[in-house]
Design an enzyme around this catalytic site. Structure first.
Site, mmCIF file in Angstrom:
data_model
loop_
_atom_site.group_PDB
_atom_site.id
_atom_site.type_symbol
_atom_site.label_atom_id
_atom_site.label_comp_id
_atom_site.label_asym_id
_atom_site.label_seq_id
_atom_site.Cartn_x
_atom_site.Cartn_y
_atom_site.Cartn_z
ATOM 1 N N ASP A 202 -45.723 14.451 6.699
ATOM 2 C CA ASP A 202 -45.019 15.662 7.116
ATOM 3 C C ASP A 202 -43.833 15.881 6.195
ATOM 4 O O ASP A 202 -43.440 14.978 5.449
ATOM 5 C CB ASP A 202 -44.524 15.443 8.561
ATOM 6 C CG ASP A 202 -44.043 16.716 9.225
ATOM 7 O OD1 ASP A 202 -44.177 17.810 8.642
ATOM 8 O OD2 ASP A 202 -43.526 16.612 10.362
ATOM 9 N N ASP B 115 -43.279 28.382 10.977
ATOM 10 C CA ASP B 115 -42.130 29.136 11.502
ATOM 11 C C ASP B 115 -40.878 28.815 10.689
ATOM 12 O O ASP B 115 -40.801 27.786 10.017
ATOM 13 C CB ASP B 115 -41.909 28.847 12.984
ATOM 14 C CG ASP B 115 -41.631 27.369 13.278
ATOM 15 O OD1 ASP B 115 -42.226 26.504 12.610
ATOM 16 O OD2 ASP B 115 -40.809 27.087 14.175
ATOM 17 N N GLU C 109 -42.151 24.446 15.163
ATOM 18 C CA GLU C 109 -41.455 23.196 14.837
ATOM 19 C C GLU C 109 -39.962 23.338 15.046
ATOM 20 O O GLU C 109 -39.293 22.413 15.500
ATOM 21 C CB GLU C 109 -41.742 22.799 13.381
ATOM 22 C CG GLU C 109 -41.280 21.385 13.011
ATOM 23 C CD GLU C 109 -39.827 21.295 12.548
ATOM 24 O OE1 GLU C 109 -39.302 20.171 12.495
ATOM 25 O OE2 GLU C 109 -39.211 22.322 12.249
ATOM 26 N N HIS D 213 -45.030 23.411 8.622
ATOM 27 C CA HIS D 213 -44.904 24.383 9.715
ATOM 28 C C HIS D 213 -44.654 25.782 9.171
ATOM 29 O O HIS D 213 -44.024 25.951 8.124
ATOM 30 C CB HIS D 213 -43.872 23.957 10.749
ATOM 31 C CG HIS D 213 -42.459 23.851 10.249
ATOM 32 N ND1 HIS D 213 -41.590 24.918 10.261
ATOM 33 C CD2 HIS D 213 -41.772 22.807 9.732
ATOM 34 C CE1 HIS D 213 -40.414 24.525 9.779
ATOM 35 N NE2 HIS D 213 -40.497 23.247 9.444
#
Ligand SMILES: [Zn+2]
Length: 487
Positions: A217, A123, A190, A121
């Site tokens: 992930d 962010d 996220e 992710h």
């Protein structure tokens, strides 16, 4: 005579038990799969460090659910990605999803193979106000110093995004063409739940009829010195993540003047409920995937832990009670209860008519939100206290440790990080993986990042930074994983 016989019987039972336990302990040897070490071609470390540093400088901060995203910053990060990875841009299909998230599709030559999806992710969380000065290097400086890259996103999680892209760029330059279709999904929210990023990417893939073999992930990492009895570094591949639930308890009583008080005020009622909840925790139990972890690592442990875990058929209660005593091992064997906020009262001499307590639970994979609400209702046992769900998501399902994805990830770890043990694990926090559960056969959560005991506090905390050597290892891992998965 009778006593002598019973005495002899007890002695025989004890001797047999000790014999069985000793046998179990010494025959519990590791049967880890063996793979040859694969030397990946060298990387231009300065160049990869400089690109991650540049990404850190762009303040793609997620603040709160409902707040507008940092649109200009995400646009800037997209531009950086496009210019830093020209071959990826040229050869992979790129979708911008949910305004700021990115989905890359690298089409494979064999459409009969189910695709795989690697995630990260873009962010980051903000720096807690008042702690800016505690950073050795500014949180958004991207400073490169003493072999480290500094700033937000270097551990969570711009490093994943950039390491995956670096790996793909290198493989494209080497002429690699995958047989299996590979997706890269980079969310932009996220840290506030991932609904608009990963959630929408998963919807888009579902619309396209995509069925994934597995997703990988961020999640668990490589740790050393944190698992009792094991000296080697361990790579934990999380098979599941715990659920999340916040309950609000509200006690309501008659208000009035404190000169004529009732026996219990609203505050007293809430205090009683809190005490009951803390005294009646969820029972501890060692189930999958935490049990898989102990079973996998037992052969590598020293005595007495190895003997205890090798004889769980007899000693499980002892093991569970030891693990349940506190800290991270307690969180692995229990749905945890944490009272996080209490509110009530306005004035010295006024009886409050309401008092509230906010309680945060982290749910083991076999416990549902309904189970927790039932438990709390029963334990609190007070009709004057209302129990409501403030926020919650169920625990993830448990992915298979014999699934193809797990095997590929394990193989890649053993080929590129030969000093590391590999074990299944349970992730105590949450990730974007949950959004893909409906379209992925299995979901794994692992990033081959080496963590020391003080590194956990840097994630979302002060002095987040990564060693360049560690970052290079991560890129090499993804590079090999692309070959193994796409191959
Ligand atoms: Zn993260």
């Amino acid at each position: 005579m009778m006593f002598k016989k019973i005495g002899l019987f007890v002695v025989i039972v004890i001797v047999v038990l000790i014999g069985v336990m000793t046998f179990n302990t010494f025959t519990n040897t590791a049967d880890d799969p063996i793979f040859e070490v694969v030397e990946m071609p060298a990387i231009d470390t300065n160049a990869v460090a400089a690109r991650l540093s540049e990404a850190v400088r762009i303040k793609t901060i997620s603040t709160d659910v409902g707040d507008p995203p940092a649109s200009a910053e995400f646009d800037q990060l997209h531009l950086l990605i496009t210019s830093a990875f020209p071959l990826v841009h040229e050869n992979l299909k790129r979708d911008v999803v949910g305004d700021h998230s990115l989905l890359y599709s690298w089409e494979g030559s064999d459409t009969s193979l189910p695709p795989a999806l690697l995630m990260g992710h873009m962010d980051v969380v903000p720096v807690e106000p008042g702690t800016e000065g505690d950073w050795e290097e500014d949180a958004f400086s991207g400073a490169i110093k003493d072999g480290k890259i500094w700033g937000r996103g270097t551990l969570d999680d711009k490093l994943s995004v950039f390491a995956i892209l670096e790996a793909a760029e290198l493989q494209l330059a080497a002429g690699f063409k995958p047989k299996r279709t590979l997706y890269f999904a980079f969310g932009h929210d996220e840290e506030i739940g991932g609904e608009n990023g990963a959630g929408k990417i998963a919807d888009l893939l579902e619309e396209r009829g995509v069925k994934l073999a597995f997703t990988l992930d961020e999640g668990m990492v490589i740790v050393q010195g944190m698992m009792p009895g094991v000296e080697e570094p361990i790579a934990f591949i999380a098979l599941a993540e715990k659920g999340y639930l916040t309950l609000k308890l509200t006690a309501t009583t008659e208000g009035g003047h404190s000169s004529i008080p009732p026996k219990t005020t609203a505050i007293g009622k809430i205090a009683r409920a809190i005490t009951r909840l803390e005294e009646n925790r969820f029972p501890a139990a060692l189930n999958s995937p935490a049990s898989d972890m102990f079973d996998t690592l037992a052969p590598h442990m020293g005595l007495p832990l190895k003997a205890i875990i090798s004889n769980r058929w007899l000693l499980d209660p002892l093991l569970v009670s030891e693990l349940g005593k506190g800290g991270a091992t307690n969180a692995m064997v229990r749905t945890t209860t944490a009272i996080t906020i209490t509110e009530s009262g306005t004035k010295d001499n006024v009886l409050p008519s309401t008092a509230t307590a906010t309680v945060n639970f982290r749910l083991l994979p076999d416990t549902s939100i309904d189970d927790v609400v039932d438990h709390v209702t029963k334990v609190v046992d007070d009709p004057d206290i209302k129990i409501s769900v403030k926020q919650g998501n169920e625990p993830s399902r448990i992915s298979s440790k014999s699934g193809e994805g797990y095997q590929l990830i394990e193989k890649t770890i053993r080929e590129t990080l030969p000093d590391v043990l590999v074990s299944p694990g349970l992730m105590l926090a949450g990730s974007d993986s949950k959004h893909y559960e409906t379209i992925a056969e299995n979901s794994y959560r692992f990033l081959p990042m080496r963590f020391g005991p003080d590194d956990l506090s840097r994630v979302h905390g002060t002095n987040e930074r990564i060693y360049i050597d560690s970052y290079v290892e991560i890129i090499q891992f993804y590079r090999r994983l692309l070959e193994n998965t796409g191959g």
